[in-house]
Write a protein that holds these residues in place. Structure first.
Motif, PDB file in Angstrom:
ATOM      1  N   VAL A   1      -2.062  -2.245  11.555  1.00  0.00           N
ATOM      2  CA  VAL A   1      -2.007  -0.787  11.399  1.00  0.00           C
ATOM      3  C   VAL A   1      -3.379  -0.209  11.721  1.00  0.00           C
ATOM      4  O   VAL A   1      -4.380  -0.578  11.111  1.00  0.00           O
ATOM      5  N   THR A   2      -3.425   0.692  12.679  1.00  0.00           N
ATOM      6  CA  THR A   2      -4.695   1.304  13.077  1.00  0.00           C
ATOM      7  C   THR A   2      -4.516   2.812  13.278  1.00  0.00           C
ATOM      8  O   THR A   2      -3.410   3.306  13.463  1.00  0.00           O
ATOM      9  N   MET A   3      -5.635   3.527  13.242  1.00  0.00           N
ATOM     10  CA  MET A   3      -5.641   4.965  13.522  1.00  0.00           C
ATOM     11  C   MET A   3      -6.224   5.182  14.912  1.00  0.00           C
ATOM     12  O   MET A   3      -7.231   4.578  15.272  1.00  0.00           O
ATOM     13  N   GLU A   4      -5.544   6.040  15.683  1.00  0.00           N
ATOM     14  CA  GLU A   4      -5.992   6.309  17.045  1.00  0.00           C
ATOM     15  C   GLU A   4      -5.724   7.770  17.382  1.00  0.00           C
ATOM     16  O   GLU A   4      -4.575   8.221  17.335  1.00  0.00           O
ATOM     17  N   ASP A   5      -6.776   8.509  17.687  1.00  0.00           N
ATOM     18  CA  ASP A   5      -6.665   9.934  18.016  1.00  0.00           C
ATOM     19  C   ASP A   5      -5.941  10.721  16.925  1.00  0.00           C
ATOM     20  O   ASP A   5      -5.102  11.586  17.196  1.00  0.00           O
ATOM     21  N   GLY A   6      -6.232  10.369  15.689  1.00  0.00           N
ATOM     22  CA  GLY A   6      -5.654  11.090  14.565  1.00  0.00           C
ATOM     23  C   GLY A   6      -4.242  10.679  14.208  1.00  0.00           C
ATOM     24  O   GLY A   6      -3.629  11.255  13.291  1.00  0.00           O
ATOM     25  N   GLY A   7      -3.686   9.697  14.915  1.00  0.00           N
ATOM     26  CA  GLY A   7      -2.333   9.222  14.640  1.00  0.00           C
ATOM     27  C   GLY A   7      -2.323   7.742  14.284  1.00  0.00           C
ATOM     28  O   GLY A   7      -3.355   7.078  14.283  1.00  0.00           O
ATOM     29  N   ILE A   8      -1.132   7.258  13.970  1.00  0.00           N
ATOM     30  CA  ILE A   8      -0.965   5.860  13.578  1.00  0.00           C
ATOM     31  C   ILE A   8      -0.433   5.036  14.746  1.00  0.00           C
ATOM     32  O   ILE A   8       0.472   5.463  15.461  1.00  0.00           O
ATOM     33  N   VAL A   9      -0.996   3.860  14.907  1.00  0.00           N
ATOM     34  CA  VAL A   9      -0.542   2.915  15.932  1.00  0.00           C
ATOM     35  C   VAL A   9      -0.350   1.552  15.278  1.00  0.00           C
ATOM     36  O   VAL A   9      -1.191   1.115  14.495  1.00  0.00           O
TER      37      VAL A   9
ATOM     38  N   LYS B   1       0.865  -1.183   0.000  1.00  0.00           N
ATOM     39  CA  LYS B   1       0.000   0.000   0.000  1.00  0.00           C
ATOM     40  C   LYS B   1       0.904   1.236   0.000  1.00  0.00           C
ATOM     41  O   LYS B   1       1.215   1.804   1.052  1.00  0.00           O
ATOM     42  N   LYS B   2       1.332   1.646  -1.185  1.00  0.00           N
ATOM     43  CA  LYS B   2       2.297   2.737  -1.309  1.00  0.00           C
ATOM     44  C   LYS B   2       1.805   4.041  -0.693  1.00  0.00           C
ATOM     45  O   LYS B   2       2.599   4.817  -0.163  1.00  0.00           O
ATOM     46  N   ASP B   3       0.505   4.271  -0.772  1.00  0.00           N
ATOM     47  CA  ASP B   3      -0.021   5.533  -0.260  1.00  0.00           C
ATOM     48  C   ASP B   3       0.051   5.633   1.265  1.00  0.00           C
ATOM     49  O   ASP B   3      -0.046   6.726   1.828  1.00  0.00           O
ATOM     50  N   GLU B   4       0.261   4.479   1.943  1.00  0.00           N
ATOM     51  CA  GLU B   4       0.336   4.489   3.405  1.00  0.00           C
ATOM     52  C   GLU B   4       1.770   4.606   3.923  1.00  0.00           C
ATOM     53  O   GLU B   4       1.986   4.917   5.100  1.00  0.00           O
ATOM     54  N   VAL B   5       2.743   4.373   3.044  1.00  0.00           N
ATOM     55  CA  VAL B   5       4.148   4.354   3.464  1.00  0.00           C
ATOM     56  C   VAL B   5       4.575   5.625   4.199  1.00  0.00           C
ATOM     57  O   VAL B   5       5.165   5.548   5.289  1.00  0.00           O
ATOM     58  N   PRO B   6       4.306   6.832   3.676  1.00  0.00           N
ATOM     59  CA  PRO B   6       4.766   8.041   4.371  1.00  0.00           C
ATOM     60  C   PRO B   6       4.179   8.208   5.768  1.00  0.00           C
ATOM     61  O   PRO B   6       4.820   8.815   6.643  1.00  0.00           O
ATOM     62  N   PHE B   7       2.998   7.647   5.995  1.00  0.00           N
ATOM     63  CA  PHE B   7       2.307   7.840   7.270  1.00  0.00           C
ATOM     64  C   PHE B   7       2.696   6.804   8.335  1.00  0.00           C
ATOM     65  O   PHE B   7       2.531   7.070   9.525  1.00  0.00           O
ATOM     66  N   ILE B   8       3.183   5.657   7.911  1.00  0.00           N
ATOM     67  CA  ILE B   8       3.475   4.598   8.882  1.00  0.00           C
ATOM     68  C   ILE B   8       4.960   4.273   9.010  1.00  0.00           C
ATOM     69  O   ILE B   8       5.343   3.499   9.877  1.00  0.00           O
ATOM     70  N   ARG B   9       5.813   4.871   8.162  1.00  0.00           N
ATOM     71  CA  ARG B   9       7.222   4.467   8.167  1.00  0.00           C
ATOM     72  C   ARG B   9       7.934   4.795   9.477  1.00  0.00           C
ATOM     73  O   ARG B   9       8.839   4.060   9.884  1.00  0.00           O
ATOM     74  N   CYS B  10       7.564   5.873  10.146  1.00  0.00           N
ATOM     75  CA  CYS B  10       8.189   6.195  11.426  1.00  0.00           C
ATOM     76  C   CYS B  10       7.848   5.122  12.461  1.00  0.00           C
ATOM     77  O   CYS B  10       8.726   4.658  13.199  1.00  0.00           O
TER      78      CYS B  10
ATOM     79  N   LYS C   1      10.098  14.128   9.656  1.00  0.00           N
ATOM     80  CA  LYS C   1       8.925  14.904   9.298  1.00  0.00           C
ATOM     81  C   LYS C   1       7.788  13.967   8.940  1.00  0.00           C
ATOM     82  O   LYS C   1       7.745  13.407   7.852  1.00  0.00           O
ATOM     83  N   ILE C   2       6.872  13.804   9.883  1.00  0.00           N
ATOM     84  CA  ILE C   2       5.740  12.899   9.667  1.00  0.00           C
ATOM     85  C   ILE C   2       4.582  13.686   9.070  1.00  0.00           C
ATOM     86  O   ILE C   2       4.102  14.655   9.687  1.00  0.00           O
ATOM     87  N   PRO C   3       4.131  13.343   7.873  1.00  0.00           N
ATOM     88  CA  PRO C   3       3.044  14.092   7.238  1.00  0.00           C
ATOM     89  C   PRO C   3       1.723  13.942   7.995  1.00  0.00           C
ATOM     90  O   PRO C   3       1.459  12.901   8.599  1.00  0.00           O
ATOM     91  N   LYS C   4       0.947  14.994   7.959  1.00  0.00           N
ATOM     92  CA  LYS C   4      -0.367  14.967   8.590  1.00  0.00           C
ATOM     93  C   LYS C   4      -1.321  14.166   7.719  1.00  0.00           C
ATOM     94  O   LYS C   4      -1.338  14.313   6.505  1.00  0.00           O
ATOM     95  N   ILE C   5      -2.115  13.336   8.357  1.00  0.00           N
ATOM     96  CA  ILE C   5      -3.066  12.515   7.611  1.00  0.00           C
ATOM     97  C   ILE C   5      -4.195  13.409   7.100  1.00  0.00           C
ATOM     98  O   ILE C   5      -4.868  14.075   7.895  1.00  0.00           O
ATOM     99  N   PRO C   6      -4.411  13.454   5.787  1.00  0.00           N
ATOM    100  CA  PRO C   6      -5.475  14.298   5.230  1.00  0.00           C
ATOM    101  C   PRO C   6      -6.851  13.938   5.776  1.00  0.00           C
ATOM    102  O   PRO C   6      -7.116  12.770   6.083  1.00  0.00           O
ATOM    103  N   SER C   7      -7.671  14.911   5.907  1.00  0.00           N
ATOM    104  CA  SER C   7      -9.037  14.686   6.399  1.00  0.00           C
ATOM    105  C   SER C   7      -9.772  13.727   5.464  1.00  0.00           C
ATOM    106  O   SER C   7      -9.751  13.882   4.239  1.00  0.00           O
ATOM    107  N   GLY C   8     -10.372  12.734   6.038  1.00  0.00           N
ATOM    108  CA  GLY C   8     -11.125  11.760   5.253  1.00  0.00           C
ATOM    109  C   GLY C   8     -10.315  10.558   4.801  1.00  0.00           C
ATOM    110  O   GLY C   8     -10.880   9.564   4.339  1.00  0.00           O
ATOM    111  N   LYS C   9      -8.981  10.650   4.912  1.00  0.00           N
ATOM    112  CA  LYS C   9      -8.143   9.519   4.502  1.00  0.00           C
ATOM    113  C   LYS C   9      -8.088   8.490   5.626  1.00  0.00           C
ATOM    114  O   LYS C   9      -7.808   8.828   6.777  1.00  0.00           O
ATOM    115  N   GLU C  10      -8.343   7.260   5.286  1.00  0.00           N
ATOM    116  CA  GLU C  10      -8.351   6.187   6.279  1.00  0.00           C
ATOM    117  C   GLU C  10      -7.117   5.311   6.120  1.00  0.00           C
ATOM    118  O   GLU C  10      -6.887   4.733   5.052  1.00  0.00           O
ATOM    119  N   ILE C  11      -6.326   5.242   7.165  1.00  0.00           N
ATOM    120  CA  ILE C  11      -5.134   4.398   7.181  1.00  0.00           C
ATOM    121  C   ILE C  11      -5.424   3.155   8.027  1.00  0.00           C
ATOM    122  O   ILE C  11      -6.019   3.250   9.091  1.00  0.00           O
TER     123      ILE C  11
END
Length: 236
Positions: free
Chosen positions: A73-81, A11-20, A140-150
């Motif tokens: 991979v889950t979303m919690e309080d607007g962040g990645i867990v 899932k290439k579109d998720e890489v920037p948000f979960i790599r940290c 630099k962790i990018p902010k998850i765009p509104s409406g995007k589900e990781i």
């Protein structure tokens, strides 16, 4: 020594948000395993020992890399867990994505990681050095765009049947003369099984490690044979 991982879809579109998160998890795995190995090997512990840890760390099909399959991979309080499900799971897109990030990290920074571990760096120091400074995966962790589900993909536990079939295929890959069920008839499969049984009996007289290895191969080959017979129609 390169980190090994299968080349699969991710899932290439998720890489920037979960790599940290993945980088920090990889560091946790390496730090914990190196500490355990250092305690076990004592004065024999070396940089080569650490390379041995990183070799198959990113391959979810290998025993050393199965930790990846337990992460969800889950979303919690607007962040990645990365939730640890504490069980082996089926490796789907998210699992392969984590493996891909892990491989990218090890492939590009393995030497730095090994040197830092050898210096007995603390886990936090190791994480800062590798995840923030060297790889910059956490700089630099990018902010998850509104409406995007990781992490929308559902995590599934690996069933006992799945585990058995996985071990059978692994055993078939390491054993000589792999079987192609579609090309072998029932008599050939039975001859192959009997041949491996005879070889295992001879090996049982030898060193214990080799004996146990062949016992495992024969056990799973036997199950594979029964499964193959069922595909061919069983007893006629």
């Amino acid at each position: 020594v390169e980190c090994k991982v299968l080349q699969t879809a991710i899932k290439k579109d998720e890489v920037p948000f979960i790599r940290c998160n993945v980088c920090q998890e990889v560091i946790k795995q390496i730090h914990r395993r190196s500490n355990d190995l250092r305690e076990k090997e004592k004065h024999k512990f070396s940089e080569e020992s650490v390379f041995g840890i990183t070799h198959n760390l990113c391959d979810p099909t290998n025993e050393q890399g199965k930790w990846i399959t337990s992460l969800d991979v889950t979303m919690e309080d607007g962040g990645i867990v990365l939730a640890d499900m504490a069980k082996e799971g089926k490796c789907k897109l998210e699992c392969n994505t984590i493996a891909h990030i892990c491989q990218d990290l090890i492939s590009n920074h393995e030497v730095e990681i090994v040197e830092a571990v050898w210096r007995k760096s603390s886990r936090s120091s190791l994480s800062n050095e590798i995840c923030h400074s060297e790889s910059q995966m956490c700089k630099k962790i990018p902010k998850i765009p509104s409406g995007k589900e990781i992490g929308a993909e559902e995590w599934d536990e690996l069933t006992a049947h799945d585990q058995d079939m996985s071990k059978i295929m692994e055993a078939s890959q390491t054993a000589p003369q792999p079987v192609d069920v579609e090309e072998e008839n029932e008599e050939d499969l039975e001859d192959l099984l009997q041949d491996r049984l005879r070889r295992s009996k001879n090996l049982n007289r030898g060193p214990g490690l080799l004996s146990r290895w062949w016992s495992t191969i024969v056990s799973y080959t036997s199950r594979f044979y029964e499964w193959s017979r069922s595909l061919l129609g069983g007893d006629k």
